[in-house]
Design an enzyme around this catalytic site. Structure first.
Site, mmCIF file in Angstrom:
data_model
loop_
_atom_site.group_PDB
_atom_site.id
_atom_site.type_symbol
_atom_site.label_atom_id
_atom_site.label_comp_id
_atom_site.label_asym_id
_atom_site.label_seq_id
_atom_site.Cartn_x
_atom_site.Cartn_y
_atom_site.Cartn_z
ATOM 1 N N LYS A 1 -14.265 8.641 -5.104
ATOM 2 C CA LYS A 1 -15.560 9.032 -4.537
ATOM 3 C C LYS A 1 -16.018 10.364 -5.123
ATOM 4 O O LYS A 1 -17.179 10.542 -5.477
ATOM 5 C CB LYS A 1 -15.464 9.161 -3.011
ATOM 6 C CG LYS A 1 -15.088 7.884 -2.289
ATOM 7 C CD LYS A 1 -14.713 8.173 -0.820
ATOM 8 C CE LYS A 1 -13.963 7.001 -0.224
ATOM 9 N NZ LYS A 1 -13.276 7.362 1.046
ATOM 10 N N LYS B 1 0.673 14.466 1.177
ATOM 11 C CA LYS B 1 -0.614 14.787 0.569
ATOM 12 C C LYS B 1 -0.755 16.288 0.287
ATOM 13 O O LYS B 1 -1.664 16.724 -0.400
ATOM 14 C CB LYS B 1 -1.755 14.292 1.452
ATOM 15 C CG LYS B 1 -1.866 12.756 1.512
ATOM 16 C CD LYS B 1 -2.974 12.314 2.452
ATOM 17 C CE LYS B 1 -3.089 10.816 2.622
ATOM 18 N NZ LYS B 1 -3.801 10.151 1.520
ATOM 19 N N LYS C 1 -8.894 14.066 3.601
ATOM 20 C CA LYS C 1 -8.038 12.881 3.651
ATOM 21 C C LYS C 1 -7.191 13.009 4.910
ATOM 22 O O LYS C 1 -7.198 14.057 5.546
ATOM 23 C CB LYS C 1 -7.152 12.788 2.409
ATOM 24 C CG LYS C 1 -6.464 14.126 2.067
ATOM 25 C CD LYS C 1 -5.601 14.052 0.819
ATOM 26 C CE LYS C 1 -6.366 14.063 -0.488
ATOM 27 N NZ LYS C 1 -6.407 12.777 -1.177
ATOM 28 N N HIS D 1 0.784 -1.234 0.000
ATOM 29 C CA HIS D 1 0.000 0.000 0.000
ATOM 30 C C HIS D 1 0.813 1.279 0.000
ATOM 31 O O HIS D 1 0.231 2.364 0.020
ATOM 32 C CB HIS D 1 -0.939 0.026 1.205
ATOM 33 C CG HIS D 1 -2.176 -0.778 1.002
ATOM 34 N ND1 HIS D 1 -3.297 -0.267 0.408
ATOM 35 C CD2 HIS D 1 -2.445 -2.071 1.255
ATOM 36 C CE1 HIS D 1 -4.220 -1.201 0.337
ATOM 37 N NE2 HIS D 1 -3.732 -2.312 0.848
HETATM 38 C C1 LIG Z 1 -11.997 7.346 1.333
HETATM 39 C C2 LIG Z 1 -11.548 7.784 2.664
HETATM 40 C C3 LIG Z 1 -10.192 8.024 2.895
HETATM 41 C C4 LIG Z 1 -9.138 7.913 1.810
HETATM 42 O O1 LIG Z 1 -8.975 9.171 1.207
HETATM 43 P P1 LIG Z 1 -7.700 9.468 0.263
HETATM 44 O O2 LIG Z 1 -8.011 10.805 -0.314
HETATM 45 O O3 LIG Z 1 -7.686 8.397 -0.780
HETATM 46 O O4 LIG Z 1 -6.508 9.472 1.134
HETATM 47 C C5 LIG Z 1 -9.805 8.455 4.148
HETATM 48 N N1 LIG Z 1 -10.702 8.621 5.144
HETATM 49 C C6 LIG Z 1 -12.023 8.412 4.950
HETATM 50 C C7 LIG Z 1 -12.957 8.634 6.077
HETATM 51 C C8 LIG Z 1 -12.489 7.977 3.713
HETATM 52 O O5 LIG Z 1 -13.791 7.739 3.538
#
Ligand SMILES: *Cc1c(COP(=O)(O)O)cnc(C)c1O
Length: 809
Positions: free
Chosen positions: A655, A549, A543, A355
């Site tokens: 998403k 990030k 995130k 990952h």
């Molecule tokens: C989808 C999700 C993540 C992952 O987000 P990234 O932008 O891919 O790092 C982290 N936390 C929650 C609560 C999520 O639903």
């Protein structure tokens, strides 16, 4: 199998309230009603699970075992009702009984047994494995406390415990009869008898692992799988006064260990914590899981020789890597198998998903800790390591490669190398990431065993992340694509592309987004007292907070906008709202400073009349699955701005895309594949590519030169350094960017190198937004092409290429 009607649901809920709480519907509190709903659905699923299990056993189907230290499940009530096809009936039943359905759904706590993307991925895959009718079980720990709740106090993060089980336990079905014993510490004694080596593990501390099952319903199927969460208990609740002194201490130790093991989820994301409790957690759930799988296999097949034909163990990152020596232990010590056969079966049973490529996230355990806590597993790991090293030497005859690929080396146990040696497959989670694994991180292993290295690009549960949470868009999609085909065949979303020039469709997309923004604004006002302008661009970065990030890059750009506005109050015509949501690991000081900075900047902008109806920054506290579900349908801009090469895939990006937000992003992780589907014209790309990042680092990157050349950037950084109206200065962040600190190089993640390009891309976003037809068309293309990012596609790839199990098409 019985199918619920509104009426039968009402009866069932009344019965549950009476039986479990001794109350009528009129007397019941919302929390009790929520639990009555959970118990009702749990019963239905439990019955179906028995039937699913019976079939799996009878037909001796191959089973998938998905091991993950994290499952970020979120809420289950609406989801389970949706999958069982009774959501409208449940809503109606609740209303008929005098409750607001939305309030009952809202009261459910998130089951937040995970940190971020990795844990949420495991949850999405459970849904898809079940919907695709694969016999599968998830395994993890039944943490008493999930990821902490975040409060913002005076601009700073404060962590509060997440006692999710008070209400959340209604979903759990304890199975004490299937408990297992897990052994820690002690000594290993060996003796020969009849030509066989026997292993005795003496003076071990024993912890009991008790399964608590959470039923997982699939969509449009009676197939039900289980997420098995192991709870830790002390073994013998015997009368302590009868114990001799030595036994008393041992018993106390066992009790202490049992109490701590399942207490709390480690809150670090993409970072390892080399604590002995963490190692104990890993072995605890791995050993309990493998013992129960091996025992069940023996029950149904009567032999272990075909174990790999009937079982596949998928491990989510290296956290469950101990499955490899544990399987060897069970095969050799308990079943009397010889090493070679045990190894052959183990290496055909286990598959590993990597990952991350971040060095600080690669697990390595100190050998002395490892051998003390797990003496028998240590012996086996050492032998695996010795044989693997021999193989590497024979293949490469190169001491540097031997060193790099070693499992035990320099006083450490390297878990990724153990997984590569002991697994049949190693996959990355996006095309780019898998390429980096093959060409760089695991280059030598790939040279020796190239067939092991695969890619499976991540995916998300599109039924949850689109259909369930965005009913307006769901209706439009069903209307335009001719029904609910897309729910089981997400590629049907492609049909939406045909409406790119249909103005009424584009207008309806815009209306849906606006309605969703209004809903979110109302929710934000009610729950947090924040006033959001629904006419502003909703520009979102949610995130985990991590330097790679680059939330700080987003902040620098907002400071630049703010300064532009001060020079010229007419510089912004389109209202723009920047929304942030992020938890920082409690020990990650820089991440916490960045949260403070976002809040300082938000406060500054809030109090400057020049910004009114032009610029706003909001930090949404306690970002979690249920908040993401509220936010995604209302988002318009998706910030995916990690340093190229650092984000393995990302799933937040998917998403947003599915809900019609446009991405501003780097060519990193799955953004690369989004770009291949969308082209330059349907997303806002910027920044260095991953090879350019590497090159720039090699050639010596000097951020100060960029500072000296760019008046806009230097003004931003100076403002950052001096801080805002709350008087907090951010000199530390300024220093990190320009000069480095605490062992990390200046601007480790190349914010300054990408700053100009990012500002230009952001200007393109705003210009494009001014043309609604163009914007809505791009949004339509994003939704239409998001089908490949459904978890169903990813799980089908695992099933076809790695697990070799049949599935629903
Ligand atoms: C989808 C999700 C993540 C992952 O987000 P990234 O932008 O891919 O790092 C982290 N936390 C929650 C609560 C999520 O639903």
């Amino acid at each position: 199998m019985k199918k619920f009607t509104t009426k039968s649901l009402e009866e069932e809920l009344s019965a549950k309230l009476m039986l479990h709480f001794g109350k009528t519907a009129e007397e019941a509190l919302p929390g009790e009603m929520m639990r009555a709903c959970a118990l009702t659905l749990r019963d239905v699923m439990a019955l179906r699970e028995v039937e699913t299990r019976r079939k799996t056993r009878k037909e001796q189907k191959k089973q998938v075992h998905y091991l993950s230290l994290e499952f970020l499940m979120g809420r289950s009530l609406m989801k389970n009702a949706y999958n069982l096809g009774i959501l409208p009936q449940l809503r109606q039943a609740l209303e008929n009984m005098g409750f607001k359905a939305a309030d009952i759904f809202e009261i459910e706590p998130d089951a937040a047994l995970g940190n971020g993307g990795l844990g949420r991925l495991a949850a999405c895959y459970l849904d898809s494995m079940t919907t695709l009718e694969i016999p599968a079980t998830g395994y993890s720990i039944c943490y008493e406390l999930g990821i902490f709740k975040q409060k913002i106090v005076e601009g700073q993060q404060v962590e509060l415990p997440d006692n999710w089980k008070d209400l959340g336990a209604a979903w759990l079905l304890p199975k004490p009869a299937e408990a297992q014993e897990v052994r820690f510490g002690g000594k290993v004694r060996e003796f020969w008898d009849n030509g066989h080596l026997h292993i005795i593990h003496e003076d071990a501390t024993v912890v009991q692992a008790v399964p608590c099952d959470m039923e997982i319903a699939g969509y449009g199927t009676e197939h039900v799988n289980v997420l098995r969460l192991w709870d830790a208990r002390s073994t013998k609740p015997v009368d302590m006064s009868l114990f001799s002194r030595g036994e008393y201490l041992k018993a106390a130790e066992e009790e202490a260990m049992a109490e701590t093991i399942a207490k709390v989820l480690y809150p670090e994301d993409n970072h390892v914590e080399g604590k002995s409790l963490r190692l104990k957690q890993q072995y605890f759930f791995v050993s309990a899981t493998m013992q129960s799988i091996v025992a069940k296999h023996l029950e149904t097949c009567g032999t272990l020789h075909n174990f790999h034909e009937k079982n596949v163990i998928q491990i989510n990152d290296t956290h469950p890597a101990l499955v490899i020596p544990e399987l060897m232990r069970l095969f050799i010590d308990d079943a009397g198998m010889d090493w070679d056969e045990a190894w052959r079966i183990t290496t055909q049973s286990v598959a590993y998903t990597n990952h991350t490529v971040l060095a600080e996230a690669l697990e390595r355990w100190p050998q002395d800790l490892f051998s003390r806590v797990l003496p028998r597993i240590w012996q086996i790991t050492l032998e695996i390591s010795r044989r693997w090293q021999e193989k590497v030497e024979d293949f490469y005859h190169d001491p540097r490669k031997t060193e790099k690929m070693a499992i035990v080396w320099g006083g450490e146990v390297r878990m990724a190398n153990l997984c590569i040696a002991g697994g049949m497959a190693v996959n990355g989670v996006s095309g780019l990431h898998s390429e980096i694994l093959r060409k760089d991180v695991f280059r030598d292993a790939c040279g020796m065993e190239p067939w092991k290295f695969r890619n499976v690009t991540n995916g998300i549960d599109h039924r949850r992340w689109l259909s369930e949470i965005n009913p307006r868009l769901d209706s439009l999609i069903k209307e335009l694509t001719g029904g609910d085909e897309y729910l089981l065949h997400p590629q049907a979303l492609k049909k939406l592309d045909a409406f790119a020039d249909d103005r009424t469709v584009l207008d309806r997309l815009a209306e849906i987004k606006l309605a969703n923004k209004r809903d979110f604004a109302a929710h934000a006002k009610k729950t947090r007292g924040v006033i959001l302008n629904p006419d502003a661009i909703f520009d979102v970065q949610v995130k985990r907070l991590h330097e790679y990030k680059r939330q700080l890059l987003n902040v620098l750009h907002i400071i630049a906008l703010y300064q532009r506005l001060q020079d010229d109050p007419n510089a912004i015509t389109q209202p723009h709202t920047f929304l942030f949501g992020a938890k920082a690991a409690p020990g990650y000081a820089v991440a916490k400073r960045i949260i403070h900075l976002i809040n300082s900047l938000a406060d500054q902008i809030d109090h400057d009349p020049i910004c009114k109806d032009k610029l706003q920054v909001v930090f949404l506290e306690n970002y979690r699955v249920s908040l993401a579900e509220q936010l995604m349908p209302a988002s318009e801009v998706s910030q995916q701005i990690s340093t190229a090469g650092k984000e393995a895939s990302g799933t937040g990006n998917m998403k947003f895309m599915m809900n019609g937000a446009l991405t501003i992003g780097t060519l990193d992780g799955a953004n690369v594949e989004m770009h291949q589907l969308l082209g330059d014209e349907n997303m806002f790309l910027f920044g260095l590519h991953s090879d350019e990042v590497e090159q720039m680092k090699r050639e010596g990157y000097v951020p100060q030169r960029i500072y000296n050349r760019s008046p806009v950037l230097s003004r931003c950084l100076d403002a950052l350094r001096n801080g805002f109206r709350d008087g907090v200065r951010y000199d530390d962040l300024y220093q990190r960017l320009l000069f480095g600190a605490g062992g990390s190089p200046a601007d480790e993640y190349l914010l300054l190198a990408d700053f100009d390009s990012y500002c230009q891309a952001s200007d393109r976003v705003v210009r494009t937004y001014a043309d609604p037809v163009q914007w809505n068309r791009m949004s339509l293309h994003n939704i239409a092409r998001s089908g490949v990012f459904a978890a169903d596609r990813a799980v089908a790839e695992y099933a076809d290429n790695i697990w070799r199990v049949p599935h629903r098409k």
